[in-house]
Design an enzyme around this catalytic site. Structure first.
Site, PDB file in Angstrom:
ATOM      1  N   LYS A   1     -10.568  -0.892  10.297  1.00 20.55           N
ATOM      2  CA  LYS A   1     -10.638  -2.352   9.216  1.00 20.55           C
ATOM      3  C   LYS A   1     -10.943  -3.506  10.225  1.00 20.55           C
ATOM      4  O   LYS A   1     -11.241  -4.413   9.851  1.00 20.55           O
ATOM      5  CB  LYS A   1      -9.385  -2.280   8.646  1.00 20.55           C
ATOM      6  CG  LYS A   1      -9.121  -1.218   7.576  1.00 20.55           C
ATOM      7  CD  LYS A   1      -7.788  -1.716   6.808  1.00 20.55           C
ATOM      8  CE  LYS A   1      -7.180  -0.331   6.058  1.00 20.55           C
ATOM      9  NZ  LYS A   1      -7.839   0.114   4.995  1.00 20.55           N
TER      10      LYS A   1
ATOM     11  N   HIS B   1       0.764  -0.989   0.047  1.00 16.80           N
ATOM     12  CA  HIS B   1      -0.024   0.028   0.073  1.00 16.80           C
ATOM     13  C   HIS B   1       0.898   1.247  -0.097  1.00 16.80           C
ATOM     14  O   HIS B   1       2.043   1.116   0.463  1.00 16.80           O
ATOM     15  CB  HIS B   1      -0.998  -0.032   1.296  1.00 16.80           C
ATOM     16  CG  HIS B   1      -1.747   0.806   1.244  1.00 16.80           C
ATOM     17  ND1 HIS B   1      -1.654   2.132   1.779  1.00 16.80           N
ATOM     18  CD2 HIS B   1      -3.178   0.809   1.119  1.00 16.80           C
ATOM     19  CE1 HIS B   1      -2.768   2.825   1.829  1.00 16.80           C
ATOM     20  NE2 HIS B   1      -3.826   2.119   1.455  1.00 16.80           N
TER      21      HIS B   1
ATOM     22  N   GLN C   1      -4.197  -5.506   6.677  1.00 13.11           N
ATOM     23  CA  GLN C   1      -5.331  -6.450   6.333  1.00 13.11           C
ATOM     24  C   GLN C   1      -5.213  -7.795   6.956  1.00 13.11           C
ATOM     25  O   GLN C   1      -6.192  -8.598   7.067  1.00 13.11           O
ATOM     26  CB  GLN C   1      -5.398  -6.696   4.643  1.00 13.11           C
ATOM     27  CG  GLN C   1      -5.565  -5.506   3.818  1.00 13.11           C
ATOM     28  CD  GLN C   1      -6.936  -4.909   3.980  1.00 13.11           C
ATOM     29  OE1 GLN C   1      -7.795  -5.515   4.109  1.00 13.11           O
ATOM     30  NE2 GLN C   1      -7.047  -3.591   3.509  1.00 13.11           N
TER      31      GLN C   1
ATOM     32  N   ASP D   1       3.143  -4.892   7.677  1.00 18.82           N
ATOM     33  CA  ASP D   1       1.861  -4.142   7.381  1.00 18.82           C
ATOM     34  C   ASP D   1       0.883  -5.117   7.795  1.00 18.82           C
ATOM     35  O   ASP D   1       0.396  -5.863   6.668  1.00 18.82           O
ATOM     36  CB  ASP D   1       2.111  -3.611   6.366  1.00 18.82           C
ATOM     37  CG  ASP D   1       0.602  -2.594   6.048  1.00 18.82           C
ATOM     38  OD1 ASP D   1      -0.211  -2.910   6.807  1.00 18.82           O
ATOM     39  OD2 ASP D   1       0.491  -2.174   5.018  1.00 18.82           O
TER      40      ASP D   1
END
Ligand code: PLP
Length: 408
Positions: free
Chosen positions: A227, A124, A204, A201
């Protein structure tokens, strides 16, 4: 598909009960942000209405209650990601803020001229740009691990990119475009054999997989609350204590100091050294409430169901002629991104929207990956455990109609 009871789960999410344009909402954009269960909005409302006072400062009732709940929230996060100690859990405003914190603080401490930071092609923007900015400031270099056509990280190339100048390896746990679950444990091990620390990261990843940072052995792991069914404006930087100890503070201000004078300021212990200013304590309690919610449902079954739903979406979408899916490597979960020959993603998304179907379009905050696959943008559906196979069927029918309309 396994017997995950999504009907009961859906009742916990008020936003899913609404209609848009007179149609039942089909929310397939959870990778951008997830809807919130009632218990999370109740926690946030209750704190705003009844239990609000600044933390770590006053001795009065409300202040001590809020401080206690904030520190309990830190413990809840610690347990959720299996960190060794609460000192290793820093609250930030989100993944982006956590990575920027590291890019400044880690960069200040460890990165100099000609040093190298490794990222991957699947990152990202928020795990690329802060490192690019750091490289510009310090005269360092960014190196990039490519992905193959199926969306797998080319780990054999990674081995050749690591050098004695490599200061940090930054990888995504699960790409927000490809949905492919990266073998982070092995990658971390490879980096460590060369003495290179790692940042994962987890924006997600933490949503679709159980996370055990000690088992993963990463040096840093970051994620966003919003999220993970929690409010916006709260996120987490996990760091091994021995790593965080060595880093200078990033922002200065209240709460992050031990003592201030014009001659010399000393800093608070971990984790407060990295939490300058009034923290988002209500957001942190909202995040704890979301984690408690996840603990109250059969989470392993929910994760399996999400993977099956992504696989089902891939199969059903593949019945559309000219549709190409990006990132077909297994294991894959959470997102399915695709293009349809001759159809602009934005036009298709606008038509879907009028049917009450929310999907994401555009470069998905991953322009280098778009370039890698030779497209300007994609459509992305990102099902969560509150979505249903029938919603996927409705999406596919609507897409077929949209395609006919746009090609007419
Ligand atoms: N990393 C990944 C993999 C993401 O999917 C996202 C958001 O989509 C981010 C980082 C940035 O998260 P935030 O905007 O919550 O800081």
């Amino acid at each position: 598909m396994n017997t995950f009871d999504f009907t009961t789960i859906r009742r916990d999410f008020p936003a899913l009960q609404q209609q848009v344009y007179g149609r039942p909402l089909i929310y397939l954009d959870s990778a951008a942000t997830a809807q919130k269960p009632q218990c999370v909005t109740d926690t946030v409302n209750d704190m705003h209405r009844r239990l609000n006072a600044n933390i770590h400062r006053a001795v009065h009732y409300l202040a001590t209650q809020c401080t206690e709940r904030y520190e309990q929230a830190r413990e809840t996060v610690r347990r959720f990601i299996h960190a060794r100690a609460t000192q290793e859990v820093v609250f930030t405003s989100g993944t982006t803020a956590a990575i920027n914190l590291l890019a400044f603080s880690f960069g200040e401490r460890w990165v100099g001229v000609d040093d190298e930071i490794i990222v991957t092609e699947a990152e990202h923007h928020s795990n690329i740009v802060p490192w690019q900015l750091l490289c510009e400031r310090k005269g360092a270099r960014l190196k990039v691990v490519p992905v193959d056509d199926a969306g797998r990280l080319q780990t054999n190339v990674l081995a050749t990119l690591i050098s004695e100048k490599t200061r940090l390896l930054c990888i995504t746990h699960i790409s927000n475009v490809l949905g492919v679950v990266n073998p982070v444990r092995e990658i971390v091990r490879l980096a460590h054999t060369h003495g290179v620390p790692t940042l994962v990261d987890g924006a997600q990843g933490v949503v679709h997989q159980p996370v055990d940072v000690q088992e993963m052995d990463c040096d840093f792991y970051v994620f966003s609350g919003h999220k993970l069914y929690a409010p916006t404006g709260i996120g987490v930087l996990y760091g091994k204590e021995k790593q965080l100890e060595q880093l200078p503070p990033w922002q200065g201000g209240g709460d992050m100091i031990a003592s201030v004078s014009f001659d010399k300021t000393t800093f608070a212990e971990l984790p407060l050294k990295f939490e300058a200013g009034t923290a988002n304590y209500i957001g942190a309690c909202g995040l704890a409430s979301a984690i408690d919610y996840l603990a109250s449902i059969p989470l392993a079954a929910a994760h399996r169901y999400e993977q099956e739903l992504a696989a089902y979406a891939m199969r059903q979408l593949s019945t559309i002629e000219g549709l190409q899916i990006y990132g077909e490597a297994a294991p894959k979960t959470g997102v399915v991104s695709f293009t349809i020959a001759g159809v602009h993603p934005l036009d298709a998304a606008a038509i879907l929207d009028k049917s009450g179907i929310a999907v994401r379009t555009g470069h998905l905050c991953a322009e280098p990956l778009m370039r890698r696959f030779g497209v300007q943008g994609m459509l992305r559906v990102s099902p969560a455990f509150y979505n249903t196979p029938v919603e996927i069927d409705t999406l596919v029918v609507a897409l077929k109609t949209a395609k006919k309309m746009l090609k007419a």
